[in-house]
Design an enzyme around this catalytic site. Structure first.
Site, PDB file in Angstrom:
ATOM      1  N   CYS A 122      -4.807  -4.511   0.729  1.00 46.98           N
ATOM      2  CA  CYS A 122      -3.759  -5.195  -0.020  1.00 46.98           C
ATOM      3  C   CYS A 122      -4.139  -6.615  -0.417  1.00 46.98           C
ATOM      4  O   CYS A 122      -3.447  -7.237  -1.221  1.00 46.98           O
ATOM      5  CB  CYS A 122      -2.476  -5.221   0.803  1.00 46.98           C
ATOM      6  SG  CYS A 122      -1.937  -3.571   1.316  1.00 46.98           S
ATOM      7  N   HIS A 268       2.160 -10.089  -1.916  1.00 40.64           N
ATOM      8  CA  HIS A 268       1.937  -8.651  -1.855  1.00 40.64           C
ATOM      9  C   HIS A 268       3.266  -7.957  -1.586  1.00 40.64           C
ATOM     10  O   HIS A 268       4.042  -8.386  -0.735  1.00 40.64           O
ATOM     11  CB  HIS A 268       0.924  -8.336  -0.748  1.00 40.64           C
ATOM     12  CG  HIS A 268       0.910  -6.904  -0.341  1.00 40.64           C
ATOM     13  ND1 HIS A 268       0.795  -5.873  -1.256  1.00 40.64           N
ATOM     14  CD2 HIS A 268       0.999  -6.320   0.891  1.00 40.64           C
ATOM     15  CE1 HIS A 268       0.812  -4.717  -0.610  1.00 40.64           C
ATOM     16  NE2 HIS A 268       0.932  -4.955   0.675  1.00 40.64           N
ATOM     17  N   ASN A 299       5.003   0.008  -2.290  1.00 45.38           N
ATOM     18  CA  ASN A 299       3.799  -0.719  -1.892  1.00 45.38           C
ATOM     19  C   ASN A 299       2.599  -0.051  -2.552  1.00 45.38           C
ATOM     20  O   ASN A 299       2.232   1.068  -2.195  1.00 45.38           O
ATOM     21  CB  ASN A 299       3.672  -0.691  -0.364  1.00 45.38           C
ATOM     22  CG  ASN A 299       2.445  -1.421   0.153  1.00 45.38           C
ATOM     23  OD1 ASN A 299       1.498  -1.692  -0.586  1.00 45.38           O
ATOM     24  ND2 ASN A 299       2.437  -1.721   1.443  1.00 45.38           N
TER      25      ASN A 299
END
Length: 343
Positions: A122, A268, A299
């Site tokens: 990420c 993020h 996500n």
């Protein structure tokens, strides 16, 4: 005395254009609930996620990247042939070699651009931005295409109550090029490998080569499960909230920026509760626009920051020239934060 000529690049680098691609299929929480004992209310309260996008077989890592990159290149006002390097951050391209970046560079029509993949979870987009900035300033490429792309639906265990609802698919891309003034701050990045087990792949690929599947995880019907991403939710939450807020502050300090100077915060998109906690810890003023793209995108790991950036600009919630703090964090554990001027 060295005989090597000094590099001649741009004085500074900046993000010139951004593009995103979300798969056409929208998946509501009700679909996730078919395999886990939970509720729509629980998923929303724990993560903020209402829907996510899942890719079709045709929406490959390369195909999504080409779509997002074409938009970023057009937004930057350049031609694909001017791209000198293509950096792709992904953990869901399943061919070990060659790098998917080479296919993307060719399909876009670049002129034999350098092309490679990186694996930084990420935080991968932030890593890619840092590499791109270095290339532009050093002079090895005038324009660099940075792509964050994932098909995390391929790495999701739909029977895992802790993660089944989290992940989505998509691609985000930016073009980094020359600037006459500072538009990308120093990167604060690093890793904490002692916490590597907190987010990981359930089973290494080579376990399937050995042939003995007796110890591999199985689904409710007794079939061997494909490797998936798993995490220790509470440990990740604590680390992200307390440690990453510190990293974000360090990035602000390194850029000489105070929270009052910020226009936009693009973290993020891991969890709305993490985002809200970071906003509180950083004491961001109310005028700062905060990306919460996770609500409808889920996500998407390396793709989450550029996708969120693209949406904020497209909706007018952010505008060209705004000062934005971006921070990515995830498996490794790894992190990267920097302050940028939006394209």
């Amino acid at each position: 005395m060295s005989k090597i000529k000094p590099a001649k690049g741009a004085p500074y680098a900046r993000i010139l254009g951004v593009g995103g691609y979300r798969p056409t299929r929208v998946v509501p929480n009700e679909v996730i609930l078919e395999k886990i004992d939970s509720s729509d209310e629980w998923i929303r309260s724990r993560s903020g996620i209402e829907t996510r996008h899942w890719a079709s077989p045709e929406e490959t890592v390369a195909a999504m990247s080409v779509e997002a990159s074409g938009k970023a290149i057009a937004d930057a006002g350049i031609d694909a042939s001017q791209i000198g390097a293509v950096v792709v951050s992904t953990v869901s391209h399943f061919s070990q070699t060659p790098a998917v970046a080479t296919e993307i560079a060719d399909r876009l029509g670049t002129d034999k651009a350098a092309a490679f993949d990186i694996s930084a979870g990420c935080a991968g987009f932030g890593y890619g931005l840092t590499l791109a900035k270095g290339m532009v300033v050093e002079g090895s490429a005038e324009y660099v295409l940075v792509i964050g792309v994932e098909r995390l639906s391929d790495l999701t265990d739909l029977e895992d109550r802790a993660t089944a609802f989290l992940f989505g698919d998509g691609a985000g891309a930016v073009v980094v090029g020359p600037s006459q003034e500072p538009a990308m701050g120093p990167t604060v990045w690093g890793s904490e490998g002692d916490k590597a087990q907190v987010i990981k792949q359930t089973v290494p690929w080579d376990r399937f080569r050995i042939g003995d599947v007796s110890e591999l995880p199985v689904d409710s019907e007794g079939n061997v499960k494909f490797p998936a991403i798993t995490q220790e939710g509470q440990a990740v939450f604590r680390w992200a909230v307390f440690e990453m807020a510190k990293v974000a502050q360090q990035a602000l300090d390194a850029a000489g920026i105070s929270p009052d100077d910020l226009d936009v915060f693009i973290p993020h998109q891991a969890n709305v509760r993490i985002i809200d906690s970071m906003v509180k810890t950083l004491k961001l003023p109310e005028h700062v626009t905060v990306a919460r793209d996770i609500r409808t995108t889920g996500n998407t790991s390396a793709a989450s920051i550029p996708l969120a950036m693209e949406r904020l600009l497209a909706t007018g919630e952010a505008k060209s020239g705004d000062t934005a703090l971006v921070i990515g964090f995830g498996a490794g554990l790894v992190y990267a934060a920097t302050v940028v001027t939006l394209p």
